[in-house]
Design a protein around this motif. Sequence first.
Motif, PDB file in Angstrom:
ATOM      1  N   TYR A 134       0.833  -1.204   0.000  1.00 49.10           N
ATOM      2  CA  TYR A 134       0.000   0.000   0.000  1.00 49.10           C
ATOM      3  C   TYR A 134       0.869   1.256   0.000  1.00 49.10           C
ATOM      4  CZ  TYR A 134      -4.375  -2.499   1.088  1.00 49.10           C
ATOM      5  OH  TYR A 134      -5.488  -3.306   1.047  1.00 49.10           O
ATOM      6  N   GLU A 135       1.860   1.266   0.873  1.00 47.99           N
ATOM      7  CA  GLU A 135       2.682   2.464   1.030  1.00 47.99           C
ATOM      8  C   GLU A 135       3.503   2.742  -0.233  1.00 47.99           C
ATOM      9  OE1 GLU A 135       1.223   1.012   4.688  1.00 47.99           O
ATOM     10  OE2 GLU A 135       2.588  -0.043   3.308  1.00 47.99           O
ATOM     11  N   LYS A 136       4.057   1.692  -0.815  1.00 49.02           N
ATOM     12  CA  LYS A 136       4.816   1.909  -2.052  1.00 49.02           C
ATOM     13  C   LYS A 136       3.892   2.350  -3.177  1.00 49.02           C
ATOM     14  CE  LYS A 136       8.235   0.032  -5.220  1.00 49.02           C
ATOM     15  NZ  LYS A 136       7.485   0.150  -6.488  1.00 49.02           N
ATOM     16  N   PHE A 137       2.666   1.851  -3.207  1.00 45.64           N
ATOM     17  CA  PHE A 137       1.697   2.298  -4.206  1.00 45.64           C
ATOM     18  C   PHE A 137       1.539   3.821  -4.144  1.00 45.64           C
ATOM     19  CE2 PHE A 137      -2.456   3.373  -5.828  1.00 45.64           C
ATOM     20  CZ  PHE A 137      -2.638   2.533  -6.923  1.00 45.64           C
ATOM     21  N   ILE A 138       1.392   4.352  -2.938  1.00 45.62           N
ATOM     22  CA  ILE A 138       1.227   5.802  -2.785  1.00 45.62           C
ATOM     23  C   ILE A 138       2.520   6.540  -3.154  1.00 45.62           C
ATOM     24  CG2 ILE A 138       0.697   7.655  -1.156  1.00 45.62           C
ATOM     25  CD1 ILE A 138      -1.691   5.822  -1.868  1.00 45.62           C
ATOM     26  N   VAL A 139       3.671   6.007  -2.722  1.00 47.31           N
ATOM     27  CA  VAL A 139       4.954   6.614  -3.105  1.00 47.31           C
ATOM     28  C   VAL A 139       5.115   6.617  -4.618  1.00 47.31           C
ATOM     29  CG1 VAL A 139       7.463   6.331  -3.020  1.00 47.31           C
ATOM     30  CG2 VAL A 139       6.108   6.076  -0.934  1.00 47.31           C
TER      31      VAL A 139
END
Length: 476
Positions: free
Chosen positions: A356-361
Motif C-alpha cells: 500500500y505504502e509503495k503504491f502511494i509513493v
Amino acid sequence: MERMKMDDDLRQIHEASMEILEQCGVIFHHPEVLEALKQNGVRVEGKTAFFSERQVMDWLAKAPSEFKIYARNPKYDMLIGGDEVNCVPGGYGMSKIVELDGTKREVTKEDYINFVKLIQQSDYFKANGGVIVEPEDLVSGTYFPIMMLTALNYSDKTLQGYLGGTEMTEQTMDMLGIVFGGKDKLKAKPRIATIVSTTSPLQYDKTMLETMLVYLKYGQPVILTPATMAGTTGPVTLAGTIALANAETLAGIAAAQMLKEGTPVIYGSASTTADMKSGGIAIGAPESALCAVYCARLAKAYNLPCRGGGTLTDAKSLSVQSAYEGMMVFLATHQANMNYIIHSAGVMDGYVSFSYEKFIVDLEIIGMVKRFLSGVAVNKDTLAVDVIKEVGPAGEFLTSMHTMLNCRKEPFIPSISLREAIEDDPNKKIIENIENKKKAMLDSYVKPELPEDVQKQLVDYLVGKGFKIELINSML
C-alpha cells in the motif's frame, strides 16, 4: 522491411534475432497455432517453427501501429501507439502484502477491492482489474471471473486480463458481452488486454496460446512479452538477451497475425538480468531499465505499440532502495515513450509482493517523472519579462499576479514529500503523509454506476458457472 529505420546497434540486434528464428526456431505448444504457421509457409518440424526474415516482416506489417482500448467511461479510453504513454497498475498474481516494518502477510479479498478503488481514484491510470494482487482466500487460478466482476463493479476504466486458458478466457468474454451489449460488439471496440508470456528460451506454452486464441477470436489486444533473464534464461550479455527476447516477441506477433490478420498486438518486454548471486530475477537492476528502453526502440522501429515495466524494485520493504530502483526504471520507461507501462505502482520484491505504502509513493514518482518530462514551456507569458521589469532589482515575485495565476499549474506540488521545516522525526512524518493520502483516496472513493440489471446478469452468469453466491457477494 522498407519501413524500418534502425541505427547500427538495433540493426545488429534485429539481424541476430532473424538468425535465431531461422536456425533455432520457436516451439509452439498448440496444434492450431502450428497448423496456421504451416498454412502460411512457415517451416514446422514437430512443434518447432522456423521463420524467415521475409515471413516475419511481412506479417508484422499487417499489425496495426496504433489502436484504442475502450473503457465503460469514455474519458478513460486508451490510445495505444505512437508516443502515447499509458500507466497501468499491473500486479499479476502477487500473493503477499508488505507491511511498513517489512513483514509480509497473505493478500485478502479486501486488499483486492481496496486496490481496485485506489486505482480508480488515481488520474494516472486508465486501466484497472486483472490480478493486481492474489487473495489467499480467493484462488486466482480458478476465480479470475469473480475478480473481473469486482473490477467491473468498482471501476469504469479499461480492463486487464488474465492467462487462464480457453475456458476461463471464454468466461471473461462472456462477461464483457453482458456489459457491452454482446460479444459480437467486442471486435469493434476492444475492452481488455492481456499479457501472453513466452517461456524463455524460445517457447510459447499451451495455456498462453489458448488464451491468445480466445483474445484473437474476439479482437482483443494481446501483449507478447518475454521475461528473459540474462544469465539464466538468456545469455548473460544483455545484447544477446535482448536479441533472444526480440526473436520470441516477433515470432508471437507473426503467429498472431497469421491466426487473425490485423489483430491488435503490443510488442512487450519484461526482460532484465538475473542476480548472479542467487539466480533470481532482478527487476530493479539497471539492466531492467535498459531492456525496457531497447524494447521501445525496437518496437518503434517495427512500427508497433510497446509495453514495459514501471516502478520496479527488488527491495523487501518500503526503503531508499525501493525508491531509487523504482524511479530509475519508471523514468527510463516513460522517457522511451512506452505506450503501456505495466506495474506502474505498488510492486515489491521482484514481483513477489505488493505494498500500500509503495503504491502511494509510486504515485508521487509518476507525478514527478511526468512533470520532468513535460519540460519547460517557453513563450511570452512564461518568460515573464514584463513581470521581471515590473518587480525590478531587489524585488520579490511571491505576491505578483503572475505568480498567483501560475502557482498551481507550473510547479509540481508533492502530496507526500517533505519540503517545509519540521521538528519531528522526518521518517515518521512522511509515513504519516502516505497513510493520510491512502485514507483520503479510499474515503473519497465513489463507485461508478453499473446498471443493476447488468450486475444481476453478471452474478447469475457466475452462479450458473458454479461459483458460490456467498463468495461472489464478498467481492461486491
